[in-house]
Design an enzyme around this catalytic site. Sequence first.
Site, PDB file in Angstrom:
ATOM      1  N   LYS A  65      -8.950   5.281 -48.763  1.00  0.00           N
ATOM      2  CA  LYS A  65      -8.464   4.632 -47.537  1.00  0.00           C
ATOM      3  C   LYS A  65      -8.499   5.713 -46.461  1.00  0.00           C
ATOM      4  O   LYS A  65      -7.625   6.578 -46.387  1.00  0.00           O
ATOM      5  CB  LYS A  65      -7.040   4.118 -47.757  1.00  0.00           C
ATOM      6  CG  LYS A  65      -6.622   2.948 -46.857  1.00  0.00           C
ATOM      7  CD  LYS A  65      -6.704   3.196 -45.372  1.00  0.00           C
ATOM      8  CE  LYS A  65      -5.583   4.028 -44.829  1.00  0.00           C
ATOM      9  NZ  LYS A  65      -5.783   4.372 -43.385  1.00  0.00           N
ATOM     10  N   GLU A  94       5.139  20.981 -35.933  1.00  0.00           N
ATOM     11  CA  GLU A  94       3.682  20.947 -35.852  1.00  0.00           C
ATOM     12  C   GLU A  94       3.279  20.112 -34.633  1.00  0.00           C
ATOM     13  O   GLU A  94       3.626  18.939 -34.536  1.00  0.00           O
ATOM     14  CB  GLU A  94       3.108  20.322 -37.125  1.00  0.00           C
ATOM     15  CG  GLU A  94       1.602  20.360 -37.158  1.00  0.00           C
ATOM     16  CD  GLU A  94       1.030  19.834 -38.461  1.00  0.00           C
ATOM     17  OE1 GLU A  94       1.468  18.774 -38.923  1.00  0.00           O
ATOM     18  OE2 GLU A  94       0.136  20.499 -39.015  1.00  0.00           O
TER      19      GLU A  94
END
Length: 462
Positions: free
Chosen positions: A170, A369
């Site tokens: 996926k 991040e």
Amino acid sequence: MKAHDGMYIDGEWRPAAGPDTIAVVNPADEQVIAHVPAGTSEDVDAAVRAARAAFPAWAATPPAERAARIGALRDVLVARKDEIAETVTAELGSPLKFSHAVHVGAPIAVAGSYADLAASYAFEEKVGNSTVHLEPVGVVGAITPWNYPLHQIVAKVAPALAAGCTVVLKPAEDTPLVAQLFAEAVHEAGVPAGVFNLVTGLGPVAGQALAGHEGVDLVSFTGSTAVGRQIGATAGAAVKRVALELGGKSANVILPSADLAKAVNVGVANVMSNSGQTCSAWTRMLVHDSQYDEAVSLAAEAAAKYGERIGPVVNAKQQERVRGYIEKGVTEGARLVAGGPEAPREQGYFVSPTVFADVRPEMTIAQEEIFGPVLSIMRYEDEADALRIANGTVYGLAGAVWAGDETEAVAFARRLDTGQVDINGGRFNPRAPFGGYKQSGVGRELGSHGLSEYLQTKSLQF
Ligand code: NAD
């Protein structure tokens, strides 16, 4: 752009179960370039059943034959390299030259490494009176992100196939076209039907259905820590194997004996390449007090040069997210020395290469991040201080150490809580294990360590 309107399942392109589609947008000009089907749990179920059915025969296929198929896959990727580069540039926005060098170059190298490994790996070993067989784990659910879209696919699919596993992939919703191209390449390489299957779709729908499917034996995920945590919990509840490649906030530690200009220039290039969308990027540069001002001006200069060369970030949401972090850096008192939150162009999801000085370890931009072209330069007083700052985040994916001699750099690197460290600008090695300490993940990819993630042991005693 060319796109399939179905899923690649059991060796053929089949119509999707539902009518919904996902628009693929070129982030450089915001134009819709294609549509792909948005898979449902029904599509995932069909793909997992195909992978399950194909597993016994593929697991029993001699490693030399599996190696030959992976080698053929590598050759198809080589033959179609221009098309791959153009596709990644169209859906991710990276400059074509970078797409050729990295988005095509890395997956070809990794596929080649697994063609070699599958042929030479010891799938059987003697331990005293036992023979230990290394057997494939089974059906792998692979869920990949958009930042290195083909590399991350190959880093999962090639070792899985080498081990004798079958796969349902996926891919990320932003970059499904190169995943479709990869499925074509697998087909052309003569990999038997059902061994590799592709379901495009949204994470919370198709991704979640795959991660939770009872016919999947191992979930291998690369992406955000938030989703990784969820996938880890689902896998844990089902007592299922899981490999997680998550975020990073890596440190680039420049020791006083280093070649400062080189360390700073390579450090800036590392953060700005792929528009900062690299989980292992060295987004925190640590410089000794005595060299701090010089490093800041060198970095500002290097970042300014990137202005015209940098590609956009992947989508509007990511652009907003990165700009939000830049604003937060300013609010928290960091000093902007290059770039800033304003969009540098009217069209496209561009972010200016940005450098912050006077960043303190507790600031948001030093802890979270950002996944954009944003560098934080921090000062340290001595080695102990540098080590404390470098190790002072929840992450531990990568890092760099620069020093006048390698021994000094290695001594420091050994004390970093991180899975990879580049010494004085050491090059990426597609056969070295890649993965995180702490919240950067569980498990390793690439090389023989990556292959072993897809194997389980069976001991026979004599
Ligand atoms: P994400 O974690 O949302 O998506 C990664 C993959 O997981 C995609 O294929 C997505 O469809 C799928 N996914 C999403 N939700 C899911 C769910 N509930 N169940 C199963 N699969 C699901 O990451 P993103 O939105 O693409 O990026 C967000 C942030 O993640 C980035 O800003 C960055 O910080 C981080 N990121 C890290 C890496 C890495 O290599 N470590 C890569 C991409 C993104």
